[in-house]
Design an enzyme around this catalytic site. Structure first.
Site, PDB file in Angstrom:
ATOM      1  N   ARG A  35       0.799  -1.226   0.000  1.00  0.00           N
ATOM      2  CA  ARG A  35       0.000   0.000   0.000  1.00  0.00           C
ATOM      3  C   ARG A  35       0.833   1.278   0.000  1.00  0.00           C
ATOM      4  NH1 ARG A  35      -3.828  -1.636   4.816  1.00  0.00           N
ATOM      5  NH2 ARG A  35      -2.143  -3.137   5.106  1.00  0.00           N
ATOM      6  N   ALA A  55      39.594  47.517  -4.999  1.00  0.00           N
ATOM      7  CA  ALA A  55      38.258  47.127  -5.456  1.00  0.00           C
ATOM      8  C   ALA A  55      38.269  46.862  -6.957  1.00  0.00           C
ATOM      9  CB  ALA A  55      37.262  48.240  -5.130  1.00  0.00           C
TER      10      ALA A  55
END
Ligand code: UD1
Ligand code: CA
Length: 449
Positions: A15, A422
């Site tokens: 099931r 940066a």
């Protein structure tokens, strides 16, 4: 009298409508069979045999860390036949606890009570029964006028009057091993299902004037067997509620237990608070005074004390005390954060160690890196760790400052106290105490149009 246990787990569980054997399905993060084994071990039984059949390789694999014995039931001819297969591995003088492998809610306490009752009464067999509001599907306990055990009748073999009985067979028993195996040899398949019923052995023993006890338990929930996925999720809910309750009673705050999902093996220290919509899975361990969530999922990770993690995902990560993570961080396997690290929003880290006090506050990917102490990784920094074939290491030594939007093309090492400008793409090692800048000079041209 030595105690051993036999767990019946050879059935397919039709099931479930699944390729997996039933007991391999997970509930509260763990396969059903492992919940049962855990309860049996907590009840003090070390010597455990599991009867396997359907999907036995899968079940054996799941149980491989558990030091148990496996017994093969080639064809599933019924619960009696299943237990019979274990005869060769059980010592005849043992008392055996027999139970199904599909009852993940079973608690050690219930098993202990059954065993105690069986021993006190010196019974040959004791069956654990429960009064069920809705007994359908279960075998019913038939008692004589004095209330003593008569027999067990399966629903499919029962008449209407018998079907009205609310006291059911839990499928959990204690037996004298020698006697139950001897009785099992005489069971037949003359019943509605054409199977060898384990329950028939009790009737045969009773007819031989052996003493058969009934231990009526009040824990209806405990013996709840899983047959389909609806029952699976019902068991899941109960296990989660139990876990949440256990945690709250041990000093953990849950702001909203209904939206908090914590697997049964997770450990959490006291005065930690878990905010809503959080999932904590597997073998995760969380320390004291942490704040986890909202919206955080942590799998198999170790978290120290006083850690904050908001709206983040952690998998096999290790986080030391006083780290601050998120919102929206992603820590993947083999990430180690040492003490007091900050990992901010939209940061992904994989297979890297971040030294104590270092910060990766925004929008970064860090993979295959070793970062020292007191390092600041600027917004938008990317470790370029993969060339399409291989992965390479990035090393940032102590107190390095990486400027925003830096690409670190691995393998690359930035010496201590160095800075990158940066927007630089750094592809060569930078010595200590150095500013490395890699970008074209800014031009100013007249604007046309
Ligand atoms: C069984 C009991 C029933 C009881 C119920 C409790 C019998 C005949 N009936 O019924 O009285 O109320 O459990 O849940 O025992 N298994 C094997 N090999 C087999 C058959 C079963 O290993 O050949 C295992 C299954 O994997 C399962 C357990 O035994 O873990 C129980 O089997 P199941 O078919 O679910 O028994 P029930 O019909 O529920
Ligand atoms: Ca069943």
């Amino acid at each position: 009298m030595k105690l051993s246990a036999v767990i019946l787990a050879a059935g397919k569980g039709l099931r479930m409508r699944s390729d997996l054997p039933k007991v391999a399905h997970k509930v509260a993060g763990k396969p059903i069979i492992l919940h049962v084994i855990k309860a049996v071990k907590e009840a003090g039984i070390e010597d455990i045999a599991v009867v396997v059949g359907h999907g036995r390789e899968i079940v054996q694999e799941i149980c491989s860390g558990e030091k148990i014995r496996f017994v093969l039931q080639e064809e599933q001819l019924g619960t009696g036949h299943a237990l019979m297969q274990a005869e060769a591995v059980v010592a005849p003088e043992d008392t055996i606890l027999v139970l199904a492998g599909d009852i993940p809610l079973i608690q050690a306490e219930t098993l202990r009570k059954l065993i105690k009752n069986h021993r006190q009464k010196q019974a040959t067999a004791t069956v654990l029964s429960v009064n069920m509001r809705n007994p359908s599907g279960y075998g019913r306990i038939l008692r004589d006028k004095q209330g003593a055990f008569l027999r067990i009748i399966e629903e499919k073999d029962a008449n209407d009057e018998e079907k009205g009985i609310k006291e059911i067979n839990s499928g959990i028993y204690c037996f004298s091993a020698r006697k139950v195996f001897s009785a099992l040899h005489s069971t037949s398949t003359r019943n509605a299902q054409g199977e060898y019923y384990l329950t028939e052995a009790l009737e045969l023993l009773k007819n031989q004037q052996e003493s058969i006890g009934i231990f009526l338990s009040d824990g209806e929930e405990d013996i709840y067997g899983i047959n389909d996925r609806v029952q699976l999720v019902q068991a899941e809910n109960i296990l989660r509620q139990r876990k949440n309750r256990e945690l709250m009673l041990s000093g953990v705050s849950l702001m909203d237990p209904a939206s908090t999902f914590i697997d049964s093996d997770v450990l959490i220290g006291h005065d930690t608070i878990i905010l809503p919509f959080s999932i904590i899975e597997g073998n995760s361990r969380i320390g004291e005074r942490c704040e986890i969530g909202p919206g955080t999922r942590i799998s198999d990770s170790i978290i120290g004390n006083e850690v904050k993690i908001e709206s983040s995902r952690l998998i096999q990560a290790s986080v030391a005390d006083r780290c601050n993570i998120g919102p929206f961080a992603y820590l993947r396997p083999e990430t180690t954060l040492q003490e007091g690290v900050k990992v901010g929003d939209f940061v992904e880290i994989k297979k890297s160690t971040i030294g104590s006090g270092s910060k990766i506050p925004h929008l970064s990917y860090v993979g295959d890196a070793t970062i020292g102490q007191g390092v600041n990784v600027g917004a938008g920094t990317i470790t370029c760790n993969y060339d399409g074939k291989n992965k390479y290491q990035t090393v940032l030594e102590d107190r390095v400052f990486i400027g925003s939007n830096t690409n670190l093309v691995a393998p690359v090492r930035i010496g201590e106290n160095s800075i990158t400008g940066a927007g630089s793409t750094i592809s060569r090692d930078v010595p200590p105490h150095t500013l490395a800048v890699e970008r074209a000079g800014q031009k100013h041209l007249p604007r046309r149009g």
